[in-house]
Design an enzyme around this catalytic site. Structure first.
Site, mmCIF file in Angstrom:
data_model
loop_
_atom_site.group_PDB
_atom_site.id
_atom_site.type_symbol
_atom_site.label_atom_id
_atom_site.label_comp_id
_atom_site.label_asym_id
_atom_site.label_seq_id
_atom_site.Cartn_x
_atom_site.Cartn_y
_atom_site.Cartn_z
ATOM 1 N N PRO A 82 0.979 -1.447 0.310
ATOM 2 C CA PRO A 82 0.031 0.176 -0.324
ATOM 3 C C PRO A 82 1.015 1.037 0.135
ATOM 4 C CG PRO A 82 -0.421 -1.262 2.057
ATOM 5 C CD PRO A 82 0.265 -2.144 1.370
ATOM 6 N N ASN A 83 0.346 2.139 -0.783
ATOM 7 C CA ASN A 83 0.833 3.610 -0.892
ATOM 8 C C ASN A 83 2.082 3.600 -1.388
ATOM 9 O OD1 ASN A 83 -1.222 4.873 0.545
ATOM 10 N ND2 ASN A 83 0.058 4.000 2.630
ATOM 11 N N ARG A 97 5.045 11.457 -2.894
ATOM 12 C CA ARG A 97 4.518 10.580 -0.895
ATOM 13 C C ARG A 97 5.950 10.306 -0.458
ATOM 14 N NH1 ARG A 97 4.950 4.593 1.109
ATOM 15 N NH2 ARG A 97 4.212 5.350 3.377
ATOM 16 N N TYR A 112 10.937 8.592 0.843
ATOM 17 C CA TYR A 112 11.253 7.629 0.292
ATOM 18 C C TYR A 112 11.706 7.946 -1.194
ATOM 19 C CZ TYR A 112 8.137 5.925 3.188
ATOM 20 O OH TYR A 112 7.580 5.052 4.793
ATOM 21 N N ASN A 142 7.596 -5.453 -0.948
ATOM 22 C CA ASN A 142 7.827 -4.498 -0.211
ATOM 23 C C ASN A 142 6.465 -4.552 0.240
ATOM 24 O OD1 ASN A 142 8.038 -2.048 1.881
ATOM 25 N ND2 ASN A 142 9.066 -1.239 -0.018
ATOM 26 N N ALA A 157 3.439 -0.488 4.697
ATOM 27 C CA ALA A 157 2.717 -0.926 6.256
ATOM 28 C C ALA A 157 2.469 -2.410 6.851
ATOM 29 C CB ALA A 157 1.535 0.038 6.554
ATOM 30 N N HIS A 185 4.447 -4.675 9.364
ATOM 31 C CA HIS A 185 4.260 -4.542 10.496
ATOM 32 C C HIS A 185 2.816 -5.444 11.109
ATOM 33 C CE1 HIS A 185 7.615 -1.615 9.210
ATOM 34 N NE2 HIS A 185 6.493 -1.002 8.806
ATOM 35 N N ASP A 228 1.468 -15.903 6.620
ATOM 36 C CA ASP A 228 1.140 -16.992 6.581
ATOM 37 C C ASP A 228 1.606 -17.839 4.837
ATOM 38 O OD1 ASP A 228 1.161 -18.097 9.170
ATOM 39 O OD2 ASP A 228 -0.984 -17.672 8.966
ATOM 40 N N GLU A 263 12.959 -9.408 1.205
ATOM 41 C CA GLU A 263 12.540 -8.222 2.078
ATOM 42 C C GLU A 263 13.303 -7.046 1.446
ATOM 43 O OE1 GLU A 263 11.744 -8.490 5.897
ATOM 44 O OE2 GLU A 263 10.124 -7.163 5.827
ATOM 45 N N HIS A 311 12.717 -2.790 2.009
ATOM 46 C CA HIS A 311 12.182 -1.081 2.195
ATOM 47 C C HIS A 311 13.336 -0.204 1.944
ATOM 48 C CE1 HIS A 311 9.667 -3.505 4.703
ATOM 49 N NE2 HIS A 311 10.306 -4.635 5.021
ATOM 50 N N SER A 336 13.290 2.998 3.218
ATOM 51 C CA SER A 336 13.833 3.863 4.326
ATOM 52 C C SER A 336 14.394 2.559 5.498
ATOM 53 C CB SER A 336 12.557 4.661 5.151
ATOM 54 O OG SER A 336 11.583 3.382 5.942
ATOM 55 N N ARG A 350 12.984 4.642 12.715
ATOM 56 C CA ARG A 350 11.662 5.216 12.420
ATOM 57 C C ARG A 350 10.521 4.564 14.036
ATOM 58 N NH1 ARG A 350 8.881 4.935 6.329
ATOM 59 N NH2 ARG A 350 8.032 6.591 7.334
ATOM 60 N N ARG A 371 7.176 0.653 13.754
ATOM 61 C CA ARG A 371 7.507 0.142 12.229
ATOM 62 C C ARG A 371 9.038 -1.073 12.316
ATOM 63 N NH1 ARG A 371 5.300 3.119 8.044
ATOM 64 N NH2 ARG A 371 5.096 5.373 9.245
HETATM 65 C C1 DQA Z 1 8.270 1.063 4.039
HETATM 66 C C2 DQA Z 1 8.189 1.496 5.292
HETATM 67 C C3 DQA Z 1 6.518 1.228 6.083
HETATM 68 O O1 DQA Z 1 6.839 1.322 7.557
HETATM 69 C C4 DQA Z 1 6.059 2.020 5.043
HETATM 70 O O2 DQA Z 1 4.517 1.971 5.633
HETATM 71 C C5 DQA Z 1 6.299 1.873 4.028
HETATM 72 C C6 DQA Z 1 6.988 1.509 3.310
HETATM 73 C C7 DQA Z 1 9.641 1.094 3.271
HETATM 74 O O3 DQA Z 1 9.600 0.831 1.903
HETATM 75 O O4 DQA Z 1 10.620 2.020 3.337
HETATM 76 O O5 DQA Z 1 5.267 1.703 3.222
HETATM 77 O O6 DQA Z 1 8.262 -0.528 3.194
#
Ligand code: DQA
Length: 149
Positions: A10-11, A18, A23, A73, A76, A79, A86, A97, A99, A101, A106, A110
């Site tokens: 998401p996002n 954003r 990011y 990735n 959110a 977490h 699963d 995985e 990320h 950031s 943070r 997170r």
């Molecule tokens: C993220 C870190 C997450 O905590 C956050 O909700 C994101 C992006 C990152 O790529 O740094 O949306 O996964």
């Protein structure tokens, strides 16, 4: 040709606009174009999937049987989502995985990933360049992982 699916949560579709200080300024479309193109250079067939919905991410992981590797990735949901954890446990496909950031720098909420111990490894804090490093790692392991040259 090895097949890799990059799964964005998401996002992340809002990359570029954003919170650019966290990011970066590269847009989601630019990032994906560059990842597909970098994958081609490595001989990897890179497909992209993004969803803002937890169930859609679970279904994509369940259905990813044709892929050799996943780069994930789930933003959110990292977490919070036992369901995504699963799904990763159920699939036999290795996953990295990513990320953008550095989660350790943070907010406390997170700093824990429910996926950390079910993926092969994590790359974080290096901006969107981390995705490219993940493709390098995928290439390395799909070649047998015996050399870093
Ligand atoms: C993220 C870190 C997450 O905590 C956050 O909700 C994101 C992006 C990152 O790529 O740094 O949306 O996964």
């Amino acid at each position: 040709m090895f097949k890799v699916c990059i799964i964005h949560g998401p996002n992340l579709n809002l990359l570029g606009s954003r919170e650019p200080l966290i990011y970066g300024k590269l847009t989601f479309e630019e990032l994906n174009e560059q990842l597909i193109s970098y994958g081609q250079k490595l001989g990897l067939d890179v497909k992209i999937f993004q969803s803002n919905h937890e169930g859609a991410l679970v279904e994509k992981i369940q259905e990813a049987t044709g892929y050799d590797y996943l780069i994930i990735n789930v933003a959110a949901y990292t977490h919070t989502s036992i369901a995504i954890r699963d799904a990763l446990l159920a699939t036999k496909i290795p996953a990295i995985e990513v990320h953008i950031s550095n989660l350790a720098q943070r907010e406390a909420f997170r700093q824990h990933s429910l996926l950390a111990d079910v993926v092969q490894g994590q790359i974080m804090g290096l901006g969107v360049f981390g995705y490219r490093l993940a493709l390098d790692a995928v290439f390395h392991y799909l070649q047998g992982g015996n050399t870093i040259a």
